[in-house]
Design a protein around this motif. Structure first.
Motif, short mmCIF file in Angstrom:
data_model
loop_
_atom_site.label_atom_id
_atom_site.label_comp_id
_atom_site.label_asym_id
_atom_site.label_seq_id
_atom_site.Cartn_x
_atom_site.Cartn_y
_atom_site.Cartn_z
N UNK A 252 -20.26 35.85 40.38
CA UNK A 252 -20.32 37.31 40.46
C UNK A 252 -19.27 37.94 39.55
N UNK A 253 -18.05 37.43 39.60
CA UNK A 253 -16.98 37.97 38.76
C UNK A 253 -17.29 37.76 37.28
N UNK A 254 -17.86 36.62 36.96
CA UNK A 254 -18.17 36.32 35.56
C UNK A 254 -19.23 37.28 35.02
N UNK A 255 -20.27 37.51 35.80
CA UNK A 255 -21.33 38.43 35.37
C UNK A 255 -20.78 39.85 35.27
N UNK A 256 -19.98 40.26 36.23
CA UNK A 256 -19.41 41.61 36.19
C UNK A 256 -18.51 41.78 34.97
N UNK A 257 -17.73 40.75 34.66
CA UNK A 257 -16.85 40.82 33.49
C UNK A 257 -17.67 40.93 32.20
N UNK A 258 -18.77 40.19 32.13
CA UNK A 258 -19.62 40.25 30.94
C UNK A 258 -20.27 41.62 30.79
#
Length: 270
Positions: A252-258
């Motif tokens: 979730x954090x990775x997608x949000x950061x992208x």
């Protein structure tokens, strides 16, 4: 998971697996950073066979190895007789490269009747399948991804690395011993030198995939929020990874950061 032992190295992956299956027995080489687990069984390579005995006595039948592990400094006087007999095999494998070392370690566990499993057997959601998770790659990105996949396959065949950066068909960097962060830092540092060639403020992809023939139960390449930050700082348009072959940490954090950085994440079937 009570019959499963996690051989935990450094990084985020062991933490995620412990959260997913807290009942696992957590094991760690002596000297490793502290882990948030109710019990940690510490061991030394010099006493590897007694460690196998301890696992069997606890009813362990499956083993998962996760996280970065540094090769420890061996103390010859600490070897027991049974482990000492394994030294020639281990040393020979280490001299042949990382893949050979991993295969040798897996082989030893299997010889002592332990099933070696991958992190995805504990937490299947860690390994995304095909599809775009965020953003919108275009035809140029597809071409760059295919070119980068060719390069990574060539690197992996000689046990060098698992990643490459390609922009407008040009290879800007490849992953070697220093790792992914160092490669992306290099691209960021030299971006201005190739900007005129790219003719775009944001272009190129970072591609990540396992090595050809790699045993996917261990040492799968991983991506996470830090990777996204590095790729964005390097001015890339997106991150492409082999579908079913890469661990996506803190999804979730990775997608949000992208999304926040305006870059795409794409699980690609090469």
């Amino acid at each position: 998971m009570r019959s499963t032992a996690l051989i935990a190295g450094a990084g985020a992956l062991p933490r995620l697996l412990i959260e997913a299956a807290p009942e696992m027995l957590v094991c760690q080489l002596e000297g490793g950073a502290a882990l948030s687990a109710s019990e940690v069984l510490r061991f030394r390579i010099e006493r590897l066979v007694p460690f196998f005995d301890a696992l069997a006595e606890r009813g362990i039948t499956r083993v998962c190895m996760a996280g970065a592990m540094q090769r420890p400094r061996l103390e010859p006087e600490l070897f027991d007789a049974r482990t000492a007999a394994l030294v020639p095999r281990l040393v020979g494998a280490m001299q042949a490269g990382d893949d050979a070392t991993l295969r040798a370690v897996i082989g030893l566990f299997e010889e002592f009747d332990f099933e070696v499993i991958g992190a995805d057997a504990i937490c299947p959601d860690l390994v995304p399948g095909a599809g775009v998770l965020c953003g919108m790659p275009g035809p140029e990105d597809e071409r760059d991804a295919l070119r980068a996949a060719e390069i990574v396959a060539a690197l992996g065949a000689v046990d060098v690395g698992q990643g490459a950066v390609v922009a407008r068909g040009l290879c800007l960097a490849v992953e070697a011993l220093p790792g992914t962060d160092a490669m992306l830092d290099f691209v960021a540092e030299h971006r201005a030198l190739v900007g005129a060639l790219l003719a775009a403020p944001k272009a190129g992809v970072f591609f990540k995939a396992p090595k050809p023939g790699q045993d996917r139960r261990i040492d799968l390449p991983a991506l996470g929020p830090r990777t996204v930050a590095k790729a964005a700082a390097a001015g890339l348009a997106g991150i492409v990874f082999e579908a079913g072959g890469v661990l996506l940490l803190d999804r979730d954090q990775t997608v949000q950061a992208a999304e926040a950085a305006g870059i795409f994440l794409w699980g690609h079937n090469r």
